[in-house]
Write a protein that holds these residues in place. Sequence first.
Motif, PDB file in Angstrom:
ATOM      1  N   ALA A  19      67.735  80.982  56.416  1.00  0.00           N
ATOM      2  CA  ALA A  19      66.368  81.370  56.760  1.00  0.00           C
ATOM      3  C   ALA A  19      65.494  81.384  55.521  1.00  0.00           C
ATOM      4  CB  ALA A  19      66.367  82.742  57.424  1.00  0.00           C
ATOM      5  N   ALA A  22      64.581  77.672  54.351  1.00  0.00           N
ATOM      6  CA  ALA A  22      63.721  76.844  55.201  1.00  0.00           C
ATOM      7  C   ALA A  22      62.270  76.987  54.746  1.00  0.00           C
ATOM      8  CB  ALA A  22      63.853  77.271  56.652  1.00  0.00           C
ATOM      9  N   THR A  24      58.482  75.989  55.697  1.00  0.00           N
ATOM     10  CA  THR A  24      57.537  75.410  56.640  1.00  0.00           C
ATOM     11  C   THR A  24      56.185  75.373  55.959  1.00  0.00           C
ATOM     12  OG1 THR A  24      57.573  77.612  57.552  1.00  0.00           O
ATOM     13  CG2 THR A  24      58.591  75.909  58.857  1.00  0.00           C
ATOM     14  N   PHE A  26      53.381  76.955  56.168  1.00  0.00           N
ATOM     15  CA  PHE A  26      53.101  78.251  55.561  1.00  0.00           C
ATOM     16  C   PHE A  26      54.126  79.184  56.156  1.00  0.00           C
ATOM     17  CE2 PHE A  26      50.533  77.392  59.198  1.00  0.00           C
ATOM     18  CZ  PHE A  26      50.492  78.544  59.961  1.00  0.00           C
ATOM     19  N   ILE A  28      55.646  82.150  57.475  1.00  0.00           N
ATOM     20  CA  ILE A  28      55.145  83.467  57.876  1.00  0.00           C
ATOM     21  C   ILE A  28      56.114  84.574  57.500  1.00  0.00           C
ATOM     22  CG2 ILE A  28      53.546  82.839  59.705  1.00  0.00           C
ATOM     23  CD1 ILE A  28      55.765  83.302  61.718  1.00  0.00           C
ATOM     24  N   ARG A  29      57.394  84.241  57.340  1.00  0.00           N
ATOM     25  CA  ARG A  29      58.345  85.284  56.986  1.00  0.00           C
ATOM     26  C   ARG A  29      58.146  85.754  55.553  1.00  0.00           C
ATOM     27  NH1 ARG A  29      60.931  81.676  59.689  1.00  0.00           N
ATOM     28  NH2 ARG A  29      61.570  80.643  57.793  1.00  0.00           N
ATOM     29  N   ILE A  34      55.689  89.918  59.293  1.00  0.00           N
ATOM     30  CA  ILE A  34      55.870  89.359  60.636  1.00  0.00           C
ATOM     31  C   ILE A  34      56.609  90.337  61.538  1.00  0.00           C
ATOM     32  CG2 ILE A  34      58.016  88.136  60.028  1.00  0.00           C
ATOM     33  CD1 ILE A  34      55.303  86.923  62.475  1.00  0.00           C
ATOM     34  N   VAL A  38      56.397  91.240  65.606  1.00  0.00           N
ATOM     35  CA  VAL A  38      57.561  91.221  66.497  1.00  0.00           C
ATOM     36  C   VAL A  38      57.687  92.554  67.221  1.00  0.00           C
ATOM     37  CG1 VAL A  38      60.064  91.039  66.587  1.00  0.00           C
ATOM     38  CG2 VAL A  38      58.776  89.516  65.105  1.00  0.00           C
ATOM     39  N   ILE A  41      54.844  92.836  69.980  1.00  0.00           N
ATOM     40  CA  ILE A  41      55.011  92.100  71.240  1.00  0.00           C
ATOM     41  C   ILE A  41      56.239  92.564  71.997  1.00  0.00           C
ATOM     42  CG2 ILE A  41      53.670  90.056  70.572  1.00  0.00           C
ATOM     43  CD1 ILE A  41      56.237  88.598  70.098  1.00  0.00           C
ATOM     44  N   THR A  42      57.260  93.016  71.279  1.00  0.00           N
ATOM     45  CA  THR A  42      58.439  93.537  71.976  1.00  0.00           C
ATOM     46  C   THR A  42      58.071  94.787  72.770  1.00  0.00           C
ATOM     47  OG1 THR A  42      59.738  92.733  70.118  1.00  0.00           O
ATOM     48  CG2 THR A  42      60.857  94.172  71.663  1.00  0.00           C
TER      49      THR A  42
ATOM     50  N   MET B  21      61.512  86.906  72.114  1.00  0.00           N
ATOM     51  CA  MET B  21      60.324  87.339  71.384  1.00  0.00           C
ATOM     52  C   MET B  21      60.676  87.712  69.951  1.00  0.00           C
ATOM     53  SD  MET B  21      58.074  89.284  74.196  1.00  0.00           S
ATOM     54  CE  MET B  21      57.078  88.248  75.243  1.00  0.00           C
ATOM     55  N   ILE B  22      61.876  88.255  69.767  1.00  0.00           N
ATOM     56  CA  ILE B  22      62.299  88.605  68.409  1.00  0.00           C
ATOM     57  C   ILE B  22      62.795  87.357  67.671  1.00  0.00           C
ATOM     58  CG2 ILE B  22      63.900  90.008  67.072  1.00  0.00           C
ATOM     59  CD1 ILE B  22      63.907  91.924  69.574  1.00  0.00           C
ATOM     60  N   LEU B  25      60.328  84.442  66.766  1.00  0.00           N
ATOM     61  CA  LEU B  25      59.425  84.582  65.621  1.00  0.00           C
ATOM     62  C   LEU B  25      60.171  84.660  64.299  1.00  0.00           C
ATOM     63  CD1 LEU B  25      56.654  87.029  66.858  1.00  0.00           C
ATOM     64  CD2 LEU B  25      56.597  84.562  66.696  1.00  0.00           C
ATOM     65  N   LEU B  26      61.451  85.020  64.341  1.00  0.00           N
ATOM     66  CA  LEU B  26      62.145  85.262  63.077  1.00  0.00           C
ATOM     67  C   LEU B  26      63.111  84.151  62.686  1.00  0.00           C
ATOM     68  CD1 LEU B  26      62.864  89.086  63.327  1.00  0.00           C
ATOM     69  CD2 LEU B  26      60.997  87.911  62.192  1.00  0.00           C
ATOM     70  N   PHE B  27      63.681  83.446  63.652  1.00  0.00           N
ATOM     71  CA  PHE B  27      64.634  82.397  63.303  1.00  0.00           C
ATOM     72  C   PHE B  27      63.911  81.248  62.603  1.00  0.00           C
ATOM     73  CE2 PHE B  27      68.430  83.095  66.398  1.00  0.00           C
ATOM     74  CZ  PHE B  27      68.588  84.361  65.876  1.00  0.00           C
ATOM     75  N   PRO B  28      64.617  80.551  61.697  1.00  0.00           N
ATOM     76  CA  PRO B  28      63.974  79.429  61.010  1.00  0.00           C
ATOM     77  C   PRO B  28      63.687  78.270  61.958  1.00  0.00           C
ATOM     78  CG  PRO B  28      66.304  79.514  60.498  1.00  0.00           C
ATOM     79  CD  PRO B  28      66.002  80.763  61.255  1.00  0.00           C
ATOM     80  N   GLU B  37      54.149  76.146  61.927  1.00  0.00           N
ATOM     81  CA  GLU B  37      54.794  77.243  62.666  1.00  0.00           C
ATOM     82  C   GLU B  37      54.479  77.194  64.157  1.00  0.00           C
ATOM     83  OE1 GLU B  37      56.926  79.441  61.715  1.00  0.00           O
ATOM     84  OE2 GLU B  37      56.793  79.586  59.540  1.00  0.00           O
ATOM     85  N   ARG B  40      56.862  77.118  67.225  1.00  0.00           N
ATOM     86  CA  ARG B  40      57.402  78.286  67.931  1.00  0.00           C
ATOM     87  C   ARG B  40      56.802  78.444  69.327  1.00  0.00           C
ATOM     88  NH1 ARG B  40      60.246  81.223  64.157  1.00  0.00           N
ATOM     89  NH2 ARG B  40      59.676  80.705  62.021  1.00  0.00           N
TER      90      ARG B  40
END
Lengths: 66, 224
Positions: A19, A22, A24, A26, A28-29, A34, A38, A41-42, B21-22, B25-28, B37, B40
């Motif tokens: 992770a 990787a 991208t 930009f 976001i992590r 972020i 998460v 929305i959860t 939802m988790i 957004l978090l996995f590569p 992005e 996603r």
Amino acid sequence: MKKTSLAIAFVLMSYMVSAQTATTGFDIRSSGMIYVVVAVITVIFIGIALFLFAIERRIKKLEQDS
Amino acid sequence: MKMIYQSWWKVLGVILVTYTMIAGLLFPVPPLPIIHETIRNLYFHVPMWFAMCVLFSISVFYSIKYLGNPKEEYDFIAVECVNTGLMFYILGLVTGMIWANYTWGEPWSNDPKQNSAAIAFLVYCAYLVLRNSVDEEQKRAKISAIYNIFAFPVMIVLIFILPRMTDSLHPGNGGNPAFGKYDLDNTMRTVFYPACLGWILIGSWIATLRFRIRMLESKKLNDD
């Protein structure tokens, strides 16, 4: 038990490493915020799901009454 | 039919969607130009269409069943599946437009995929209009069941076949790089498939709730 948890830990670690590498457009992590989104929305989705279960309970009651 | 009163598959749907939802957004994700992005969105936009397709399929199934055995229940299932399916339809269209605004430059670029999706939407709106224009219940159920059986293949052709035969900007169409072989890697699959199944279950759940309300309404109407 110890062996399985060790194996799971290794799998998770390799995940985290991949992770981080990787890249991208930009990432976001990389901002580190972020997780807030998460969480938001959860919470929203679980709230809606609970609401649906509540509706279901009310319908069930009506069905039993009639 | 007993299944609509059970709760295990509803809980499963909630768990799967919460997971996506988790993880979504978090996995590569694979680095790709232009979309970045927004890839996603695959986890959230595409499952809307999957849920819609399954709901419309259930609707057609019960429409056919109704023609063989005219039970009021079957007609109710058919119409509530279309109602719920249309909600997912609108969500799919709107999320697609938001995405297109940032990747294609404008929300509506008269792309074949968008135009045929709009036409198919009208085809299904016509189903609801047709229903409301017939007062007699059995006639309404029968006519709308026949219409529904014809509307479904038209929708499939419009959304999934015609755009693939021309040049469409939409991923997976007209020689465009799809979210397929090259960029839907195995990590994305672990999120995408549960997302589809989860939203299908949630959609079906909402449809069953609406169906049960409609049954209660009809019962009340008959009692009065």
